[in-house]
Enzyme design. Structure first.
Site, PDB file in Angstrom:
ATOM      1  N   GLU A   1      -6.970  -7.096   0.933  1.00 34.28           N
ATOM      2  CA  GLU A   1      -5.549  -7.084   1.286  1.00 34.28           C
ATOM      3  C   GLU A   1      -5.426  -6.852   2.784  1.00 34.28           C
ATOM      4  O   GLU A   1      -5.538  -5.717   3.254  1.00 34.28           O
ATOM      5  CB  GLU A   1      -4.836  -5.980   0.506  1.00 34.28           C
TER       6      GLU A   1
ATOM      7  N   GLN B   1      -7.524  -3.773   3.098  1.00 35.61           N
ATOM      8  CA  GLN B   1      -7.825  -2.881   1.978  1.00 35.61           C
ATOM      9  C   GLN B   1      -8.829  -3.610   1.100  1.00 35.61           C
ATOM     10  O   GLN B   1      -8.515  -4.661   0.531  1.00 35.61           O
ATOM     11  CB  GLN B   1      -6.544  -2.576   1.177  1.00 35.61           C
TER      12      GLN B   1
ATOM     13  N   ASN C   1       0.832  -1.206   0.000  1.00 34.97           N
ATOM     14  CA  ASN C   1       0.000   0.000   0.000  1.00 34.97           C
ATOM     15  C   ASN C   1       0.877   1.271   0.000  1.00 34.97           C
ATOM     16  O   ASN C   1       2.044   1.207  -0.334  1.00 34.97           O
ATOM     17  CB  ASN C   1      -1.018  -0.024   1.142  1.00 34.97           C
ATOM     18  N   ARG C   2       0.306   2.390   0.376  1.00 30.27           N
ATOM     19  CA  ARG C   2       0.926   3.676   0.080  1.00 30.27           C
ATOM     20  C   ARG C   2       1.739   4.265   1.229  1.00 30.27           C
ATOM     21  O   ARG C   2       1.358   4.141   2.387  1.00 30.27           O
ATOM     22  CB  ARG C   2      -0.169   4.678  -0.319  1.00 30.27           C
TER      23      ARG C   2
ATOM     24  N   HIS D   1       3.183  -0.212  -2.806  1.00 34.05           N
ATOM     25  CA  HIS D   1       3.607  -1.617  -2.766  1.00 34.05           C
ATOM     26  C   HIS D   1       5.128  -1.801  -2.823  1.00 34.05           C
ATOM     27  O   HIS D   1       5.642  -2.658  -3.549  1.00 34.05           O
ATOM     28  CB  HIS D   1       2.929  -2.399  -3.895  1.00 34.05           C
TER      29      HIS D   1
ATOM     30  N   HIS E   1      -1.934 -10.008  -2.691  1.00 28.92           N
ATOM     31  CA  HIS E   1      -2.731  -9.129  -3.554  1.00 28.92           C
ATOM     32  C   HIS E   1      -3.569  -9.937  -4.557  1.00 28.92           C
ATOM     33  O   HIS E   1      -3.636  -9.590  -5.737  1.00 28.92           O
ATOM     34  CB  HIS E   1      -1.802  -8.148  -4.267  1.00 28.92           C
ATOM     35  N   SER E   2      -4.233 -11.002  -4.085  1.00 32.76           N
ATOM     36  CA  SER E   2      -5.108 -11.764  -4.984  1.00 32.76           C
ATOM     37  C   SER E   2      -6.375 -10.985  -5.289  1.00 32.76           C
ATOM     38  O   SER E   2      -6.935 -10.319  -4.414  1.00 32.76           O
ATOM     39  CB  SER E   2      -5.492 -13.098  -4.345  1.00 32.76           C
TER      40      SER E   2
HETATM   41  C1  BGC Z   1      -4.335  -0.297  -4.477  1.00 35.36           C
HETATM   42  C2  BGC Z   1      -4.940   0.198  -5.762  1.00 35.36           C
HETATM   43  C3  BGC Z   1      -4.028  -0.223  -6.884  1.00 35.36           C
HETATM   44  C4  BGC Z   1      -3.898  -1.717  -6.851  1.00 35.36           C
HETATM   45  C5  BGC Z   1      -3.019  -2.290  -7.933  1.00 35.36           C
HETATM   46  C6  BGC Z   1      -4.240  -1.771  -4.552  1.00 35.36           C
HETATM   47  O1  BGC Z   1      -3.701  -2.278  -3.378  1.00 35.36           O
HETATM   48  O2  BGC Z   1      -5.043   0.121  -3.349  1.00 35.36           O
HETATM   49  O3  BGC Z   1      -5.092   1.588  -5.726  1.00 35.36           O
HETATM   50  O4  BGC Z   1      -4.532   0.208  -8.123  1.00 35.36           O
HETATM   51  O5  BGC Z   1      -3.393  -2.113  -5.626  1.00 35.36           O
HETATM   52  O6  BGC Z   1      -1.918  -1.576  -8.167  1.00 35.36           O
END
Ligand code: BGC
Length: 352
Positions: free
Chosen positions: A316, A288, A86-87, A112, A181-182
């Site tokens: 997630e 998420q 995530n961010r 990520h 990230h499935s």
């Molecule tokens: C994010 C999205 C993103 C995606 C794939 C997710 O975890 O929250 O904003 O587009 O991942 O990159």
């Protein structure tokens, strides 16, 4: 359940090479589930689960060929995201007064784990009882993060569940957030959108985002908003509503603050067409829920079909986005001598 029903078989097949390193596909199956996982990105490439008539279908988005994973640099389909899933705002944070910068494709944040995250790495792998363990040693300074981080991700089958155990240790203080990230589509990989799936999230609060999708720092109640999934709702029911948070993300792409602690229920999803259910439990503080808003048909599956908007949804399990810059969020700092330990279970079933 008989001993035969519980039996898990794991097989390894060679899948290709990346930078001269062998990439393999591990197929693990028991009487309920068959899943394939590759050591490229420790990525789940398929999960076959039965519907209400016993017919199996692949319930995660993915590809049949390694080349397709190499080409797709934006969806993170099935992969382990890290070192920080995530961010992180501006790709910048400080630990003990030292400032670190993570290289990013995005102007306003690192996503990520930076430009070459754990999803792009060739992990080492070993077949273990009931599954496969993947190991990655991320060197000190990898993508700007401090400390040599040793990560183990164990995937095991337990009856109708895929269990994921994460452990990590470091030799310098660092930040860590790991997730799988499935993208799920319980109707099957080519089953259209997930807008008809019903979803329940065990969360009274979520972390609202600003204009560039960074949490504002507030833990806001879901009550009275289209983010209230405490009772099941169709994913598509409120996704187009005039809600600022949904507009900012083009749908759902928010971190939900899970109620309770320890290994507990995070989410339940149900596809009324196939009868399949997914139940997610985790030790993580958040999840998420991402409704596949940025899938836009530009990523094509191995059979030539485009993955369209809302073709799958992610759950997630994770620490909250931008925690390294939010002192009030549960800490993501890992120090030498500490062991990160996290568990997530994806259980597949059919509605009774
Ligand atoms: C994010 C999205 C993103 C995606 C794939 C997710 O975890 O929250 O904003 O587009 O991942 O990159």
């Amino acid at each position: 359940m008989s001993a035969l029903d519980m039996l898990v078989v794991a097989q390894k097949t060679h899948w290709g090479t990346v930078d001269g390193e062998p990439v393999d596909l591990y197929t693990i199956s028991n009487s309920s589930l068959t899943t394939s996982i590759t050591n490229f990105g420790a990525c789940v490439t398929s999960i076959e689960a039965p519907d209400e008539n016993g017919a199996k279908a692949d319930v995660v988005l993915g590809f049949k060929k390694l080349d397709d994973y190499l080409r797709d640099e934006k969806t993170y389909m099935g992969a382990i995201a890290g070192r920080y899933a995530n961010r992180i705002a501006d790709g910048t944070f400080a630990i003990d007064g030292s400032v670190y910068h993570i290289p990013s494709r995005h102007r306003d944040y690192a996503l990520h784990g930076g430009t070459i995250g754990f999803d792009r790495k060739v992990w080492s792998a070993a077949i273990i009882p009931n599954g496969v363990e993947f190991t990655l040693v991320s060197p000190d300074g990898d993508m700007g993060f401090p400390g040599t981080l040793t990560v183990h991700v164990r995937y095991t089958l337990e009856s109708s569940s895929l269990r994921i155990e994460y452990t990590a240790t470091t030799d310098k203080p660092t930040v860590v957030n790991l997730t799988n990230h499935s993208y799920f589509n319980l109707a099957g990989r080519s089953g259209g959108t997930v807008l008809d799936h019903e979803l329940m999230l065990n969360a009274d609060r979520y972390t609202p985002i600003d204009a560039v999708m960074i949490p504002t720092g507030v833990l806001a109640p879901v009550s009275g908003t289209p983010l209230d999934f405490r009772q099941s709702h169709r994913i598509g029911e409120r996704i187009q509503s005039e809600d600022e948070q949904l507009k900012l993300a083009g749908g759902y792409d928010h971190n939900f603050v899970l109620n309770g602690e320890g290994l507990r229920l995070a989410a339940k999803a149900f596809d009324p067409h196939s009868g399949r259910t997914l139940t997610v439990s985790t030790t993580e503080p958040g999840v998420q829920f991402y409704s596949g808003n940025f899938l836009d048909g530009s990523v094509i599956d191995s059979d030539g079909r485009p993955y369209e908007k809302y073709a799958g949804f992610c759950l997630e399990t994770q620490h909250f986005p931008n925690s390294p810059n939010e002192a009030e969020f549960p800490s993501t700092i890992l120090r030498p001598g500490q062991m990160l330990h996290s568990t997530t279970i994806f259980e597949f079933g059919v509605q009774e």
